[in-house]
Motif scaffolding. Sequence first.
Motif, PDB file in Angstrom:
ATOM      1  N   HIS A   1      49.655  28.058  27.971  1.00 45.00           N
ATOM      2  CA  HIS A   1      48.245  28.054  27.861  1.00 45.00           C
ATOM      3  C   HIS A   1      47.673  26.816  27.115  1.00 45.00           C
TER       4      HIS A   1
ATOM      5  N   THR B   1      45.050  28.168  36.446  1.00 47.22           N
ATOM      6  CA  THR B   1      44.232  29.342  35.640  1.00 47.22           C
ATOM      7  C   THR B   1      45.410  29.801  34.684  1.00 47.22           C
TER       8      THR B   1
ATOM      9  N   ASP C   1      44.244  33.044  33.157  1.00 43.53           N
ATOM     10  CA  ASP C   1      43.987  34.599  33.506  1.00 43.53           C
ATOM     11  C   ASP C   1      42.374  34.628  34.196  1.00 43.53           C
TER      12      ASP C   1
ATOM     13  N   THR D   1      37.700  39.100  41.627  1.00 44.37           N
ATOM     14  CA  THR D   1      38.464  39.980  40.899  1.00 44.37           C
ATOM     15  C   THR D   1      38.740  41.049  41.457  1.00 44.37           C
TER      16      THR D   1
ATOM     17  N   THR E   1      52.173  35.322  43.099  1.00 45.36           N
ATOM     18  CA  THR E   1      52.064  35.616  41.643  1.00 45.36           C
ATOM     19  C   THR E   1      53.278  36.885  41.164  1.00 45.36           C
TER      20      THR E   1
ATOM     21  N   VAL F   1      45.931  34.596  40.046  1.00 48.60           N
ATOM     22  CA  VAL F   1      46.354  35.242  38.922  1.00 48.60           C
ATOM     23  C   VAL F   1      47.300  36.545  39.163  1.00 48.60           C
ATOM     24  N   ASP F   2      46.720  37.347  40.019  1.00 50.54           N
ATOM     25  CA  ASP F   2      47.369  38.522  40.376  1.00 50.54           C
ATOM     26  C   ASP F   2      46.957  38.916  41.929  1.00 50.54           C
TER      27      ASP F   2
END
Length: 374
Positions: A164, A114, A116, A90, A355, A72-73
């Motif tokens: 999404h 994914t 988010d 996370t 990402t 995600v990031d």
Amino acid sequence: MRRLGSTRRWGRTSRVVAAGVACAAALAGLTATPAEARTLEPGARSGQLGTVHWQLKDTGTPEVRFRGLAAVDRDTAWLAGTAGTVLRTTDGGASWRNVSPPGAAGLQFRDVETFDARRAVVLAIGEGEQSRVYRTEDGGTTWTESFRNTDPRAFYDCLAFFDHRHGLAMSDPVDGRFRILSTRDGGRSWRVLPADGMPPALEGEAGFAASGQCLVASGPKDVWLATGGAARARVLHSGDRGRTWTAADTPVPAGDPARGVFALAFRDRTHGLAVGGDFRADQPSPLAAALTPDGGRTWRPAAAAPPAYRSGAAWLPHSRTAALAVGPTGTDLTTDAGRTWRTVDTGSYDTVSCTHDLSCWAAGEKGRAARLEP
């Protein structure tokens, strides 16, 4: 593929930005450094990629092989692997939470997509009811099984999402054509698309569930499907979210059930990369990379391909020319949009994901997960 085996918030944001800037500078230095300076010297630190390196993140699951990866990031990533295992971090990989769907221990997850930190869709592969799709909206606390294959002839390999809501899953050929599953509600429900827009499969042709990258999308409607196992390794393209397809031959060697295109990466709807080869460790994989400048209508071989089989690929963040390819014997870098590749690491990884906040992750056997660090 049957053959593979507040103040606090501001402080955190500032640290992420600083880390991203540092990694961006390192990536810029890597892509600008002469090729000979990027070569690993004997005794160099394992995981070194010139001015950046893969930093292993302990997942605590050495018995699991992770072929599914969705970053995600810089802080958040999802892993999906054997024994029905799904992990989520996370905090940049400092810790991992086991968020595996209940009752999934007998499944092999090979792809995770994914949206988010909280919403994800995972694909289990296998014949008949072994092929399933699960969805979570709360970070893996609860899961919903949204699809279970009831056709014993089908074997699902990969997922891809356009946004999404809209996504596809692909199965090896049924009745002589690849089968496409479609969702319009973010993976909550699925339907099989009509097969009349799909060209006939070649004898022995199938997909490879090796990295979650045998089906990839770019933009709102374009999607590509990679194949192998037949006389020719092909890439199929759809410009209407999987309703109709065209097929193009690639120069990646085929002619054997273990050979073909294993992964695709598109930085936009025009420029793409294909990597693969022969997944058997005792077999060479010459010319196992190709590139397209026209959305997959034509493919040409890399002038200098990776030296061995590669199962995953990803463009470096915000780059028009730099990308990574990974496999069990190493990581390769291209800085000329796939024309030439150079090995920059010898660690084993099956899949890679980058990402928009200048972060790249990789995952593979023995519970391996890593993030690219300055």
